[in-house]
Design a protein around this motif. Structure first.
Motif, PDB file in Angstrom:
ATOM      1  N   PRO A 169       0.866  -1.025  -0.006  1.00  0.00           N
ATOM      2  CA  PRO A 169       0.100   0.053  -0.105  1.00  0.00           C
ATOM      3  C   PRO A 169       1.013   1.297   0.089  1.00  0.00           C
ATOM      4  N   PHE A 170       0.391   2.372  -0.665  1.00  0.00           N
ATOM      5  CA  PHE A 170       1.092   3.498  -0.900  1.00  0.00           C
ATOM      6  C   PHE A 170       0.138   4.812  -0.778  1.00  0.00           C
ATOM      7  N   LEU A 171      -1.243   4.566  -0.855  1.00  0.00           N
ATOM      8  CA  LEU A 171      -1.872   5.607  -0.853  1.00  0.00           C
ATOM      9  C   LEU A 171      -3.357   5.449  -0.192  1.00  0.00           C
ATOM     10  N   ILE A 172      -3.939   6.171   0.481  1.00  0.00           N
ATOM     11  CA  ILE A 172      -5.539   6.016   0.656  1.00  0.00           C
ATOM     12  C   ILE A 172      -5.952   7.290   0.211  1.00  0.00           C
ATOM     13  N   GLY A 173      -7.230   7.057  -0.558  1.00  0.00           N
ATOM     14  CA  GLY A 173      -7.822   8.141  -1.078  1.00  0.00           C
ATOM     15  C   GLY A 173      -9.181   8.392  -0.447  1.00  0.00           C
ATOM     16  N   PHE A 174      -9.538   9.427   0.298  1.00  0.00           N
ATOM     17  CA  PHE A 174     -10.509   9.706   1.059  1.00  0.00           C
ATOM     18  C   PHE A 174     -11.644  10.496   0.156  1.00  0.00           C
ATOM     19  N   PHE A 175     -12.808   9.886  -0.111  1.00  0.00           N
ATOM     20  CA  PHE A 175     -13.935  10.224  -1.014  1.00  0.00           C
ATOM     21  C   PHE A 175     -15.125  10.224   0.050  1.00  0.00           C
ATOM     22  N   ASP A 176     -16.089  10.955  -0.360  1.00  0.00           N
ATOM     23  CA  ASP A 176     -17.413  11.128   0.348  1.00  0.00           C
ATOM     24  C   ASP A 176     -17.998   9.999   0.785  1.00  0.00           C
ATOM     25  N   ARG A 177     -18.386   8.927  -0.247  1.00  0.00           N
ATOM     26  CA  ARG A 177     -18.951   7.676   0.272  1.00  0.00           C
ATOM     27  C   ARG A 177     -17.979   6.361   0.511  1.00  0.00           C
ATOM     28  N   VAL A 178     -16.737   6.557  -0.129  1.00  0.00           N
ATOM     29  CA  VAL A 178     -15.736   5.473  -0.003  1.00  0.00           C
ATOM     30  C   VAL A 178     -14.286   5.745   0.412  1.00  0.00           C
ATOM     31  N   ARG A 179     -13.485   4.957   0.751  1.00  0.00           N
ATOM     32  CA  ARG A 179     -12.184   5.130   1.074  1.00  0.00           C
ATOM     33  C   ARG A 179     -11.348   3.987   0.337  1.00  0.00           C
ATOM     34  N   ILE A 180     -10.308   4.521  -0.707  1.00  0.00           N
ATOM     35  CA  ILE A 180      -9.926   3.663  -1.315  1.00  0.00           C
ATOM     36  C   ILE A 180      -8.375   3.567  -0.901  1.00  0.00           C
ATOM     37  N   VAL A 181      -7.888   2.443  -1.119  1.00  0.00           N
ATOM     38  CA  VAL A 181      -6.281   1.842  -0.906  1.00  0.00           C
ATOM     39  C   VAL A 181      -5.912   1.505  -2.187  1.00  0.00           C
ATOM     40  N   ALA A 182      -4.670   2.350  -2.389  1.00  0.00           N
ATOM     41  CA  ALA A 182      -4.026   1.940  -3.956  1.00  0.00           C
ATOM     42  C   ALA A 182      -2.619   1.324  -3.381  1.00  0.00           C
ATOM     43  N   GLY A 183      -2.448  -0.018  -4.386  1.00  0.00           N
ATOM     44  CA  GLY A 183      -1.300  -0.449  -3.855  1.00  0.00           C
ATOM     45  C   GLY A 183      -0.651  -1.567  -4.981  1.00  0.00           C
ATOM     46  N   TRP A 184       0.376  -2.012  -4.798  1.00  0.00           N
ATOM     47  CA  TRP A 184       0.780  -3.067  -5.658  1.00  0.00           C
ATOM     48  C   TRP A 184       0.209  -4.527  -5.135  1.00  0.00           C
ATOM     49  N   CYS A 185      -0.430  -5.104  -6.208  1.00  0.00           N
ATOM     50  CA  CYS A 185      -1.005  -6.468  -5.784  1.00  0.00           C
ATOM     51  C   CYS A 185       0.056  -7.399  -6.373  1.00  0.00           C
ATOM     52  N   GLU A 186       0.244  -8.419  -5.415  1.00  0.00           N
ATOM     53  CA  GLU A 186       1.281  -9.362  -5.816  1.00  0.00           C
ATOM     54  C   GLU A 186       0.513 -10.560  -6.634  1.00  0.00           C
ATOM     55  N   LEU A 187      -0.694 -10.727  -6.474  1.00  0.00           N
ATOM     56  CA  LEU A 187      -1.690 -11.730  -7.137  1.00  0.00           C
ATOM     57  C   LEU A 187      -1.695 -11.225  -8.459  1.00  0.00           C
ATOM     58  N   ARG A 188      -2.068  -9.967  -8.872  1.00  0.00           N
ATOM     59  CA  ARG A 188      -2.132  -9.523 -10.099  1.00  0.00           C
ATOM     60  C   ARG A 188      -0.814  -9.027 -10.755  1.00  0.00           C
ATOM     61  N   GLN A 189       0.100  -8.854 -10.004  1.00  0.00           N
ATOM     62  CA  GLN A 189       1.314  -8.228 -10.395  1.00  0.00           C
ATOM     63  C   GLN A 189       1.027  -6.934 -11.349  1.00  0.00           C
ATOM     64  N   ASP A 190       0.386  -5.989 -10.947  1.00  0.00           N
ATOM     65  CA  ASP A 190       0.139  -4.672 -11.066  1.00  0.00           C
ATOM     66  C   ASP A 190      -0.666  -3.837 -10.078  1.00  0.00           C
ATOM     67  N   TYR A 191      -0.910  -2.711 -10.476  1.00  0.00           N
ATOM     68  CA  TYR A 191      -1.580  -1.699  -9.349  1.00  0.00           C
ATOM     69  C   TYR A 191      -3.011  -2.065  -9.507  1.00  0.00           C
ATOM     70  N   ARG A 192      -3.406  -1.791  -8.054  1.00  0.00           N
ATOM     71  CA  ARG A 192      -4.859  -2.155  -8.004  1.00  0.00           C
ATOM     72  C   ARG A 192      -5.274  -1.087  -6.684  1.00  0.00           C
ATOM     73  N   ASN A 193      -6.797  -0.950  -7.015  1.00  0.00           N
ATOM     74  CA  ASN A 193      -7.231  -0.029  -5.873  1.00  0.00           C
ATOM     75  C   ASN A 193      -8.306  -0.911  -5.331  1.00  0.00           C
ATOM     76  N   PHE A 194      -8.359  -0.720  -3.921  1.00  0.00           N
ATOM     77  CA  PHE A 194      -9.266  -1.727  -3.034  1.00  0.00           C
ATOM     78  C   PHE A 194     -10.097  -0.689  -2.402  1.00  0.00           C
ATOM     79  N   ARG A 195     -11.444  -0.847  -2.018  1.00  0.00           N
ATOM     80  CA  ARG A 195     -12.159  -0.298  -1.143  1.00  0.00           C
ATOM     81  C   ARG A 195     -11.912  -0.575   0.082  1.00  0.00           C
ATOM     82  N   VAL A 196     -11.903   0.167   1.060  1.00  0.00           N
ATOM     83  CA  VAL A 196     -11.349  -0.232   2.432  1.00  0.00           C
ATOM     84  C   VAL A 196     -12.528  -0.891   2.984  1.00  0.00           C
ATOM     85  N   ASP A 197     -13.704  -0.708   2.995  1.00  0.00           N
ATOM     86  CA  ASP A 197     -14.816  -1.353   3.392  1.00  0.00           C
ATOM     87  C   ASP A 197     -15.142  -2.588   2.846  1.00  0.00           C
ATOM     88  N   HIS A 198     -14.287  -2.896   1.808  1.00  0.00           N
ATOM     89  CA  HIS A 198     -14.610  -4.186   1.269  1.00  0.00           C
ATOM     90  C   HIS A 198     -13.273  -5.346   1.742  1.00  0.00           C
TER      91      HIS A 198
END
Length: 229
Positions: A169-198
């Motif tokens: 993980p290298f970033l959390i984005g705070f939006f009105d309805r969701v929070r997103i953590v951005a990071g490098w995913c070892e499974l996908r071998q690429d950058y992915r965005n994940f909803r924190v509430d998920h």
């Protein structure tokens, strides 16, 4: 221009210079007389500013000085109040919300009376956000970002399926309805965005991930077509 604003401008001019600047040049930039400039420099020095001057060379401010009572202009105060209230109103996680309120109290405590009154009476209102908390504490993610630490997470997709991921993980984005953590995913071998509430579970792994978060943030911005701020 008020005297407080003038002192702020003088301090900022000196901060922006790496070489000595003469009194007449400073006075000309500020639109004041040389006598007023001398008085203002004496005032700043009395407040603890390490301003040094030599005949024929000019003045220079040595680094490391902060002058709390003169730190902000009126609009800067309003921006700080608005931002702090936005976080405190539930747009950040619980710890960030508490810290925002505490930080605002500390800031207003060191302001001179005139500016403190403006900060407390500002007509900038932020509506309280609905609860966007999830099963995990976002503070744990923020801690992993600061230490550049891998996280093992269980993630629930929109279709309800769950997967186990290891992310950098290298970033959390705070939006009105969701929070997103951005990071490098070892499974996908690429950058992915994940909803924190998920994210249903989280575990910090030993050791730092092998890349610097600043580098990954730059690459992620480019991939997302997000201009640098």
């Amino acid at each position: 221009m008020s005297r407080t604003a003038r002192l702020l401008d003088l301090l900022q001019l000196l901060r922006n210079r790496t070489q000595p600047v003469t009194g007449p040049d400073l006075a000309a930039e500020l639109g004041i007389s040389i006598r007023t400039l001398y008085r203002d420099i004496v005032t700043l020095q009395a407040q603890g500013a390490d301003i040094r001057g030599e005949p024929g060379l000019g003045y220079i401010l040595h680094p490391g000085f902060t002058l709390p009572p003169l730190m902000f202009t009126t609009e800067e105060i309003e921006a700080i109040v608005l931002g702090s209230r936005w976080v405190a109103a539930g747009h950040g996680d619980t710890r960030l919300s508490q810290s925002a309120s505490q930080a605002l109290s500390k800031i207003t405590a060191v302001l001179p009376p005139e500016l403190r009154e403006r900060a407390e009476a500002t007509n900038l209102l932020v509506a309280r956000n609905r609860d966007t908390s999830g099963p995990v504490d976002p503070a744990e993610i923020r801690s992993a970002i600061r230490s550049e630490q891998k996280l093992a997470i269980t993630y629930r997709a929109l279709d309800g399926s769950a997967s186990r991921r290891v992310i950098w993980p290298f970033l959390i984005g705070f939006f009105d309805r969701v929070r997103i953590v951005a990071g490098w995913c070892e499974l996908r071998q690429d950058y992915r965005n994940f909803r924190v509430d998920h994210i249903t579970s989280i575990q910090a792994l030993d050791g730092r991930y092998p890349r610097r978060r600043a580098v990954m943030l730059k690459e992620w911005r480019a991939a997302q077509n997000i201009p640098p701020t």
